[in-house]
Scaffold this active site. Structure first.
Site, short mmCIF file in Angstrom:
data_model
loop_
_atom_site.label_atom_id
_atom_site.label_comp_id
_atom_site.label_asym_id
_atom_site.label_seq_id
_atom_site.Cartn_x
_atom_site.Cartn_y
_atom_site.Cartn_z
N THR A 211 1.06 3.46 -4.29
CA THR A 211 1.79 2.28 -3.81
C THR A 211 0.84 1.09 -3.66
O THR A 211 -0.37 1.22 -3.84
CB THR A 211 2.46 2.57 -2.46
OG1 THR A 211 1.47 3.03 -1.56
CG2 THR A 211 3.54 3.62 -2.61
N MET B 153 -0.72 7.16 -0.44
CA MET B 153 0.10 6.34 0.45
C MET B 153 -0.69 5.11 0.88
O MET B 153 -1.29 5.08 1.95
CB MET B 153 0.51 7.16 1.67
CG MET B 153 1.14 8.51 1.31
SD MET B 153 1.73 9.41 2.76
CE MET B 153 0.20 9.86 3.56
N ASP B 154 -0.66 4.10 0.05
CA ASP B 154 -1.50 2.93 0.30
C ASP B 154 -0.66 1.75 0.78
O ASP B 154 0.46 1.56 0.32
CB ASP B 154 -2.20 2.58 -1.03
CG ASP B 154 -3.32 1.57 -0.82
OD1 ASP B 154 -3.77 1.39 0.33
OD2 ASP B 154 -3.73 0.95 -1.81
N GLY B 155 -1.20 0.97 1.70
CA GLY B 155 -0.55 -0.29 2.07
C GLY B 155 -0.04 -0.39 3.50
O GLY B 155 0.57 -1.38 3.86
#
Ligand SMILES: *[C@@H]1O[C@H](CO)[C@@H](O)[C@H](O)[C@H]1NC(C)=O
Ligand SMILES: *[C@@H]1O[C@H](CO)[C@@H](O)[C@H](O)[C@H]1NC(C)=O
Length: 282
Positions: free
Chosen positions: A227, A41-43
């Site tokens: 992501t 779960m990046d960003g």
């Protein structure tokens, strides 16, 4: 529009949406549905920065995205979902950010512990994966409580990787496997009254290691989604991802929505026969 008209309109709207969702699940179910979806779960921070919000809001929106993704996976019949929530390296971030994240985690854990929470009403089993002793004590207690209270659930399994890195998982598994083998060997030597054990018994096999992985409760992931357009695994499920389909999307995690998930699954369905063939070659 008056209040009554509004109410009717929103009811119709909701039933149309529900119908379309069911239709979508039916269409996707024509192809193979992944058994295990893992997500980096990046960003969140970038999401906050580009909207001039505090970092905390990035994480809050990220959490909403997690809940809606879980719901979508659940409705689609995906049994295992694993998310990379916090890496051991994330502790190196600024103390106020780490503190804020821990407070948010504690708040969300308390919500999840309530009887009417999404996790409990859907019968999802939650497992926290990683070296939990690195978490603040209060968070550790809530995490353990949630694991205990959902331990009997079987409909879906959510693994939350906190204080996790893949290399730490592997090192930990090697340590445990060696300890176990040494113990077995000592017991055998003692009972046979000799001091010389068979040196083969000290050999650590692949099966020994896999048994001691933190993720041993799950089959390997079928899809790994990352992501925010980054093309790195960032020390996440390195051991488990040999044959999984890697899906990179430009969307930041808080923007990740149903259409991104559907796209990832369609792409997976396209390559799945090839991946299965590769697995069988082993
Ligand atoms: C967890 O981390 C602590 C602190 O770094 C370390 O002392 C401990 O050995 C680790 N535990 C496991 C099970 O890896
Ligand atoms: C094996 O024997 C030694 C001493 O002979 C003892 O110290 C040790 O605890 C024993 N180990 C096991 C696993 O029984």
């Amino acid at each position: 529009m008056d209040g009554l008209g509004d109410g009717v309109f929103s009811k119709v709207y909701v039933s149309i949406c529900n119908f379309l969702r069911k239709l979508l699940w039916a269409i996707l179910a024509v192809g193979p549905i992944p058994n295990h979806v893992a997500v980096i779960m990046d960003g969140n921070r970038r999401f906050a920065r580009t909207r001039k919000l505090e970092k905390e809001y990035g994480h809050r929106f990220g959490f909403l995205s997690l809940i809606s993704t879980l719901r979508n996976c659940y409705e689609l019949g995906i049994k295992y979902v694993t998310v990379y929530a916090f890496s051991i390296d994330n502790f190196k971030r600024k103390p106020d950010e780490v503190g804020g994240l821990m407070e948010l985690l504690q708040e969300k854990l308390e919500d999840a512990l309530k009887e009417e929470s999404f996790i409990k009403t859907c019968g999802i089993k939650v497992l926290f994966v990683g070296n939990l002793s690195l978490l603040p004590e209060q968070v550790q207690d809530s995490a353990k409580k949630l694991m205990e209270e959902t331990a009997h659930n079987t409909r879906a399994i959510l693994s939350v990787c906190v204080c996790y890195t893949s290399t730490d998982e592997i090192a930990h598994a090697v340590q445990e496997a060696c300890d176990e083998n040494r113990l077995i060997c000592t017991m055998r030597c003692n009972s046979s009254g000799t001091n010389k054990g068979n040196s083969d018994e000290f050999l650590v096999t692949l099966a020994d290691l896999e048994k001691h992985m933190y993720m041993a409760h799950c089959p390997d992931p079928d899809i790994l989604i990352r992501t925010s357009g980054e093309t790195r695994l960032s020390n996440f499920l390195l051991w488990q991802s040999c044959f999984c389909y890697l899906h990179i999307t430009k969307a930041l995690w808080p923007e990740f929505s149903l259409r991104h998930l559907v796209w990832a699954i369609l792409e997976y369905q396209r390559v799945q026969p090839y991946l299965e063939k590769m697995k069988k070659k082993l």
